[in-house]
Scaffold this active site. Structure first.
Site, PDB file in Angstrom:
ATOM      1  N   PRO A 197      23.410  11.064  -5.835  1.00 24.97           N
ATOM      2  CA  PRO A 197      24.215  10.232  -4.934  1.00 24.97           C
ATOM      3  C   PRO A 197      25.599  10.834  -4.699  1.00 24.97           C
ATOM      4  O   PRO A 197      26.212  11.392  -5.615  1.00 24.97           O
ATOM      5  CB  PRO A 197      24.327   8.900  -5.685  1.00 24.97           C
ATOM      6  CG  PRO A 197      24.197   9.267  -7.121  1.00 24.97           C
ATOM      7  CD  PRO A 197      23.307  10.476  -7.185  1.00 24.97           C
ATOM      8  N   GLY A 198      26.059  10.749  -3.467  1.00 25.26           N
ATOM      9  CA  GLY A 198      27.424  11.166  -3.150  1.00 25.26           C
ATOM     10  C   GLY A 198      28.183   9.960  -2.626  1.00 25.26           C
ATOM     11  O   GLY A 198      29.042   9.382  -3.287  1.00 25.26           O
ATOM     12  N   ARG A 199      27.794   9.553  -1.405  1.00 28.84           N
ATOM     13  CA  ARG A 199      28.523   8.504  -0.697  1.00 28.84           C
ATOM     14  C   ARG A 199      28.672   7.216  -1.504  1.00 28.84           C
ATOM     15  O   ARG A 199      29.733   6.603  -1.506  1.00 28.84           O
ATOM     16  CB  ARG A 199      27.781   8.198   0.607  1.00 28.84           C
ATOM     17  CG  ARG A 199      28.542   7.346   1.581  1.00 28.84           C
ATOM     18  CD  ARG A 199      27.649   6.903   2.736  1.00 28.84           C
ATOM     19  NE  ARG A 199      26.873   7.946   3.340  1.00 28.84           N
ATOM     20  CZ  ARG A 199      27.199   8.618   4.454  1.00 28.84           C
ATOM     21  NH1 ARG A 199      28.309   8.323   5.097  1.00 28.84           N
ATOM     22  NH2 ARG A 199      26.407   9.558   4.930  1.00 28.84           N
ATOM     23  N   GLY A 209      21.480   9.630  -0.921  1.00 26.37           N
ATOM     24  CA  GLY A 209      21.211   8.968   0.347  1.00 26.37           C
ATOM     25  C   GLY A 209      21.374   7.475   0.409  1.00 26.37           C
ATOM     26  O   GLY A 209      21.328   6.909   1.503  1.00 26.37           O
ATOM     27  N   TYR A 263      32.958  12.225   2.413  1.00 30.07           N
ATOM     28  CA  TYR A 263      32.900  12.970   3.680  1.00 30.07           C
ATOM     29  C   TYR A 263      34.173  12.748   4.509  1.00 30.07           C
ATOM     30  O   TYR A 263      34.134  12.733   5.737  1.00 30.07           O
ATOM     31  CB  TYR A 263      31.629  12.598   4.466  1.00 30.07           C
ATOM     32  CG  TYR A 263      30.383  12.761   3.630  1.00 30.07           C
ATOM     33  CD1 TYR A 263      29.962  14.026   3.242  1.00 30.07           C
ATOM     34  CD2 TYR A 263      29.645  11.657   3.188  1.00 30.07           C
ATOM     35  CE1 TYR A 263      28.838  14.185   2.433  1.00 30.07           C
ATOM     36  CE2 TYR A 263      28.516  11.817   2.383  1.00 30.07           C
ATOM     37  CZ  TYR A 263      28.126  13.084   2.017  1.00 30.07           C
ATOM     38  OH  TYR A 263      27.016  13.240   1.213  1.00 30.07           O
ATOM     39  N   TYR A 273      30.168  11.326  14.292  1.00 29.40           N
ATOM     40  CA  TYR A 273      28.938  10.519  14.217  1.00 29.40           C
ATOM     41  C   TYR A 273      29.086   9.169  14.916  1.00 29.40           C
ATOM     42  O   TYR A 273      28.191   8.321  14.790  1.00 29.40           O
ATOM     43  CB  TYR A 273      28.575  10.221  12.758  1.00 29.40           C
ATOM     44  CG  TYR A 273      28.575  11.403  11.834  1.00 29.40           C
ATOM     45  CD1 TYR A 273      27.622  12.409  11.936  1.00 29.40           C
ATOM     46  CD2 TYR A 273      29.535  11.515  10.831  1.00 29.40           C
ATOM     47  CE1 TYR A 273      27.624  13.485  11.071  1.00 29.40           C
ATOM     48  CE2 TYR A 273      29.545  12.592   9.960  1.00 29.40           C
ATOM     49  CZ  TYR A 273      28.590  13.575  10.093  1.00 29.40           C
ATOM     50  OH  TYR A 273      28.598  14.640   9.224  1.00 29.40           O
ATOM     51  N   CYS A 298      44.714  16.684  20.763  1.00 29.38           N
ATOM     52  CA  CYS A 298      44.553  16.737  22.224  1.00 29.38           C
ATOM     53  C   CYS A 298      43.092  16.744  22.644  1.00 29.38           C
ATOM     54  O   CYS A 298      42.593  17.720  23.210  1.00 29.38           O
ATOM     55  CB  CYS A 298      45.257  17.987  22.741  1.00 29.38           C
ATOM     56  SG  CYS A 298      46.952  17.984  22.222  1.00 29.38           S
ATOM     57  N   GLU A 299      42.392  15.687  22.292  1.00 29.02           N
ATOM     58  CA  GLU A 299      41.002  15.506  22.721  1.00 29.02           C
ATOM     59  C   GLU A 299      40.752  14.016  22.830  1.00 29.02           C
ATOM     60  O   GLU A 299      41.182  13.257  21.955  1.00 29.02           O
ATOM     61  CB  GLU A 299      40.006  16.010  21.662  1.00 29.02           C
ATOM     62  CG  GLU A 299      39.988  17.472  21.469  1.00 29.02           C
ATOM     63  CD  GLU A 299      38.689  17.934  20.803  1.00 29.02           C
ATOM     64  OE1 GLU A 299      37.664  17.270  20.953  1.00 29.02           O
ATOM     65  OE2 GLU A 299      38.760  18.970  20.152  1.00 29.02           O
TER      66      GLU A 299
HETATM   67  N1  LLP Z   1      21.539  15.716  -1.941  1.00 32.85           N
HETATM   68  C1  LLP Z   1      21.357  16.498  -0.862  1.00 32.85           C
HETATM   69  C2  LLP Z   1      20.418  17.605  -0.925  1.00 32.85           C
HETATM   70  C3  LLP Z   1      22.091  16.234   0.325  1.00 32.85           C
HETATM   71  O1  LLP Z   1      21.911  17.010   1.389  1.00 32.85           O
HETATM   72  C4  LLP Z   1      23.005  15.152   0.368  1.00 32.85           C
HETATM   73  C5  LLP Z   1      23.771  14.854   1.577  1.00 32.85           C
HETATM   74  C6  LLP Z   1      23.153  14.369  -0.802  1.00 32.85           C
HETATM   75  C7  LLP Z   1      22.402  14.677  -1.931  1.00 32.85           C
HETATM   76  C8  LLP Z   1      24.102  13.221  -0.862  1.00 32.85           C
HETATM   77  O2  LLP Z   1      23.789  12.223   0.035  1.00 32.85           O
HETATM   78  P1  LLP Z   1      24.600  10.825  -0.030  1.00 32.85           P
HETATM   79  O3  LLP Z   1      24.224  10.158  -1.318  1.00 32.85           O
HETATM   80  O4  LLP Z   1      26.041  11.140   0.026  1.00 32.85           O
HETATM   81  O5  LLP Z   1      24.109  10.105   1.147  1.00 32.85           O
HETATM   82  N2  LLP Z   1      28.767  14.177   6.535  1.00 32.85           N
HETATM   83  C9  LLP Z   1      27.827  13.087   6.690  1.00 32.85           C
HETATM   84  C10 LLP Z   1      26.842  13.011   5.520  1.00 32.85           C
HETATM   85  C11 LLP Z   1      26.069  14.279   5.286  1.00 32.85           C
HETATM   86  C12 LLP Z   1      25.132  14.205   4.108  1.00 32.85           C
HETATM   87  C13 LLP Z   1      24.537  15.525   3.795  1.00 32.85           C
HETATM   88  N3  LLP Z   1      23.710  15.573   2.631  1.00 32.85           N
HETATM   89  C14 LLP Z   1      28.598  11.784   6.871  1.00 32.85           C
HETATM   90  O6  LLP Z   1      29.826  11.805   6.892  1.00 32.85           O
HETATM   91  O7  LLP Z   1      27.984  10.732   7.028  1.00 32.85           O
END
Ligand code: LLP
Length: 421
Positions: free
Chosen positions: A276-278, A239, A375, A318, A346-347
């Site tokens: 962490p992902g993002r 997050g 993402y 978003y 086409c949107e």
């Molecule tokens: N762990 C869990 C249980 C999660 O649901 C998520 C993200 C993460 C970790 C990773 O979160 P991050 O570090 O990436 O913030 N598609 C959306 C974001 C959806 C996130 C869903 N869960 C976007 O493009 O902003």
């Protein structure tokens, strides 16, 4: 910091000119920087130094096997939320003991897959899911390590579609109910309670909501230990947000996040997991596109690109902002003008930016969307029968295509026409 810089007036990914990749693979495409991915992973790893920890990359943000392999080689664990993601982690060589299985609705097939293939822990989101895991593990004669995902009822102060830690959200078990559910878990066969899990949302730009949630997790951990549970692991979710604009955003750094974690939870003697992902993949990727037409409209001009909402859905889904920059650096003193930057779908929602100041571009010019490594590709679709776009990984002065652009034949061959037609 990323590794997408202008060199001699041309945008590069590390030491490779973006135009060179465009000539080789065609546009649109995603390109990732190995050095940036590595740097971001290592920032988290270093931020938790001195505490037993595992950084589990959230595969949902970028699931390309090459990206997973790169991070796995650095020692990353993986956070998966589906059987498909589990298979990707395994295909990238990640051992089961480094895979955390999250997700609000794991099917019996997915639970079986992870239990037979090996899993570090399930982050359990409901009592029915807990009972399903118990039944399946008992039938297989194995023990499933579990943490309960608790919902701390904390406002993550982020976009409503990606906030997960309020009581009205579908995620986790209300923290007030957690002790009772842990007591039930301890009685179930095939279940070993190992920890507590929490994830309150994505793209958080302040530490305070994390700290509020982690403080609740701390109190819960002490209470659970009093109840006799062996809580030895805390999974704090992902997050942490990233700057999407170069100018005015300064979300907390992984070092600050890590220091706060150690301050709030460091004395509990728990192993810390984060997901962490993002922050790892977001600013490690660009989406590169070509201008198809520059169209003069009434009162506004449009840059019509060959990328569209199906390739990068975040702006239309978003209202997300992505910096869009020309691949050829504008000459000093070139006056920008405002454009609506759109795709060919086409949107009306297929709009990447409205009234965005850009230096003048012409048909055929390349532009790059920054912060597109998370993402982006994973959320793309074939809407309007537009094939998925390729992904490229750069390392130093070389690059490789890590996902091919499918041919139209491949795309069409997945459909079949019943004999009666
Ligand atoms: N762990 C869990 C249980 C999660 O649901 C998520 C993200 C993460 C970790 C990773 O979160 P991050 O570090 O990436 O913030 N598609 C959306 C974001 C959806 C996130 C869903 N869960 C976007 O493009 O902003």
């Amino acid at each position: 910091m990323d590794h997408f810089l202008y060199k001699d007036g041309a945008l590069h990914a590390e030491d490779v000119a973006i135009s060179e990749i465009a000539a080789a693979v065609g546009t649109p495409f995603y390109v990732y920087s190995a050095a940036t991915l590595t740097r971001h992973f290592q920032l988290f790893d270093a931020a938790l130094e001195g505490t037993d920890h595992l950084v589990c990359f959230a595969i949902k943000s970028n699931s390309n096997l090459a990206v997973l392999k790169l991070l796995g080689n650095l020692g990353a664990g993986m956070d998966v939320v589906s059987g498909g993601e589990y298979r990707r982690a395994r295909a990238a060589g990640i051992p089961g003991e480094r895979i955390v299985f999250s997700g609000v609705g794991k099917t019996r097939e997915e639970i079986t897959l992870a239990l037979t293939g090996g899993v570090r822990q399930f982050n359990v989101e409901s009592e029915p899911e807990l009972r399903a895991i118990s039944e399946i593990a008992s039938a297989l004669g194995v023990v499933a390590p579990i943490a309960l995902r608790v919902n701390p009822d904390v406002d993550a102060k982020t976009h409503e579609k990606i906030a997960t830690g309020k009581s009205e959200n579908k995620f986790g078990i209300p923290i007030a109910k957690a002790r009772a559910v842990y007591a039930e878990a301890a009685k179930l066969s095939g279940i070993a309670v190992v920890g507590v899990d929490v994830h309150i949302g994505s793209q958080l730009t302040e530490l305070a909501p994390f700290e509020a949630a982690f403080t609740k997790v701390r109190d819960l951990t002490l209470a659970l230990r009093e109840d006799g549970h062996d809580i030895r692991r805390l999974d704090l979710g992902g997050g942490l947000g990233i700057p999407y604009t170069r100018s005015n955003e300064a979300p907390p750094l992984p070092t600050e996040y890590g220091a706060m974690i150690k301050r709030v939870l460091g004395d509990l003697g728990c192993e810390i997991e984060i997901e962490p992902g993002r922050l790892i993949s977001g600013n490690a990727g660009l989406m590169v596109s070509s201008v198809i037409y520059v169209k003069e409209g009434e009162g506004r001009d449009f840059l019509i690109l060959d990328a569209a909402m199906n390739d990068l859905v975040r702006p239309s889904m978003y209202g997300a902002h992505h910096d869009i920059v020309p691949v050829v650096e504008p000459a000093a003193g070139t006056e920008p003008a405002a454009f609506d930057i759109v795709g060919p779908v086409c949107e009306t929602g297929d709009t990447f930016a409205k009234g965005r100041n850009m230096t003048p571009l012409a048909s055929g010019d390349l532009v790059a969307f920054r912060s597109a490594g998370a993402y982006g590709a994973v959320m793309s679709s074939e809407y309007n029968s537009r094939p998925l776009i390729p992904e490229v990984l750069v390392e130093g002065d070389h690059f490789a295509v890590i996902r091919q652009r499918p041919s139209f034949e491949e795309m069409l061959s997945r459909d079949s026409i019943p004999v009666w037609l």
